[in-house]
Design a protein around this motif. Structure first.
Motif, short mmCIF file in Angstrom:
data_model
loop_
_atom_site.label_atom_id
_atom_site.label_comp_id
_atom_site.label_asym_id
_atom_site.label_seq_id
_atom_site.Cartn_x
_atom_site.Cartn_y
_atom_site.Cartn_z
N LEU A 1 33.25 9.06 70.25
CA LEU A 1 33.63 10.05 69.25
C LEU A 1 34.29 9.43 68.02
O LEU A 1 34.66 10.15 67.10
N CYS A 2 34.44 8.11 68.04
CA CYS A 2 35.05 7.37 66.93
C CYS A 2 36.48 7.82 66.66
O CYS A 2 36.92 7.91 65.51
N LEU A 3 37.23 8.09 67.73
CA LEU A 3 38.61 8.52 67.59
C LEU A 3 39.50 7.32 67.31
O LEU A 3 39.31 6.24 67.87
N ASP B 1 44.39 10.37 64.45
CA ASP B 1 43.42 11.47 64.33
C ASP B 1 44.01 12.76 64.90
O ASP B 1 44.86 12.73 65.78
N VAL C 1 42.33 16.01 66.60
CA VAL C 1 41.00 16.28 67.16
C VAL C 1 40.90 17.72 67.62
O VAL C 1 41.61 18.15 68.54
N THR D 1 40.42 23.95 60.45
CA THR D 1 40.36 22.52 60.18
C THR D 1 41.32 22.15 59.05
O THR D 1 42.03 21.13 59.13
N THR E 1 40.97 15.98 61.70
CA THR E 1 40.16 14.87 61.18
C THR E 1 38.87 14.66 61.96
O THR E 1 37.95 14.02 61.45
N ARG E 2 38.83 15.19 63.21
CA ARG E 2 37.61 15.06 64.02
C ARG E 2 37.38 16.38 64.74
O ARG E 2 38.33 17.01 65.22
N THR E 3 36.13 16.78 64.81
CA THR E 3 35.78 18.01 65.53
C THR E 3 34.77 17.69 66.62
O THR E 3 33.77 17.00 66.37
#
Length: 229
Positions: A172-174, A178, A180, A219, A225-227
């Protein structure tokens, strides 16, 4: 990288225990519950102390957690892992069982030494009516200590869970810092909505019954920053 879940959780809140760590939404009910790292750690410690002091469980004992994604579920799972319990999925014999009040009948598939029911109330209120054979978790856990010294080594399932969580976080490129947002209906596995963000040093915005019409506003308001939807 920490080698046990309790250490991962401690590392996640170490830099600033006052910052929001987990913000829970349920768009079906309108619930929003925000917990700082310190507040969630308090619930986790109380849960671990309940398991050790009240139920007299030891490392390697087993727990069943029949709970949907929820901030209280996070506290129960992290409390179990802090006490080095093995959380099992398949029905059978366990030392302790936690179940949502509405799943008490399903819990009959399990043979458990102790059974705790959770109302999953937005304000953590106790159950008005406790299912037969259960103890109200909220009423019981509040009387336990606010601090728990986690065992230095993780439980028997920690390595596998952390490996999965680290792989998922990478997928997930966390990254550290972040925030999430996770659609828990689509991703009910705690590896997705709880452990992967924690291993990455991220904060969590899990949401049940996610309303797509609210996604953009949420958001922005939660600085997501990530969903993961």
């Amino acid at each position: 990288m920490a080698d046990n879940i309790a250490r991962v959780f401690a590392d996640a809140i170490a830099s600033d225990p006052t910052r929001p760590l987990l913000t829970w939404y349920d768009d079906a009910t309108g619930e929003r519950t925000e917990l700082s790292g310190a507040t969630l750690a308090n619930w986790v410690a109380k849960t671990a102390n309940l398991l050790v002091d009240e139920v007299a469980l030891a490392p390697g004992d087993t727990a069943a957690v029949l709970l949907p994604p929820h901030w209280q579920t996070a506290a129960v799972l992290l409390g179990c892992w802090s006490a080095k319990l093995t959380v099992v999925d398949a029905p059978g014999e366990v030392d302790v069982l936690f179940a949502a009040a509405g799943r008490a009948a399903e819990a009959a598939q399990w043979s458990a030494g102790e059974r705790y029911a959770l109302p999953l109330d937005p304000f953590a209120l106790p159950l008005r009516q406790v299912p037969a054979g259960f103890v109200d978790f909220v009423s019981s856990v509040r009387g336990h200590g606010d601090h728990f010294t986690a065992y230095p080594q993780g439980g028997p399932g920690d390595a596998e869970l952390l490996a999965r969580a680290q792989a998922r976080a990478a997928e997930l490129c966390l990254t550290p810092g972040d925030r999430v947002l996770v659609d828990t209906d689509q991703h009910p596995d705690p590896v997705d909505w709880l452990l992967a963000p924690l291993t990455a040093g991220a904060s969590l915005v899990p949401c049940a019954h996610l309303d797509p019409a609210r996604l953009d506003a949420r958001t922005a308001s939660e600085q997501v920053t990530r969903t993961v939807a």
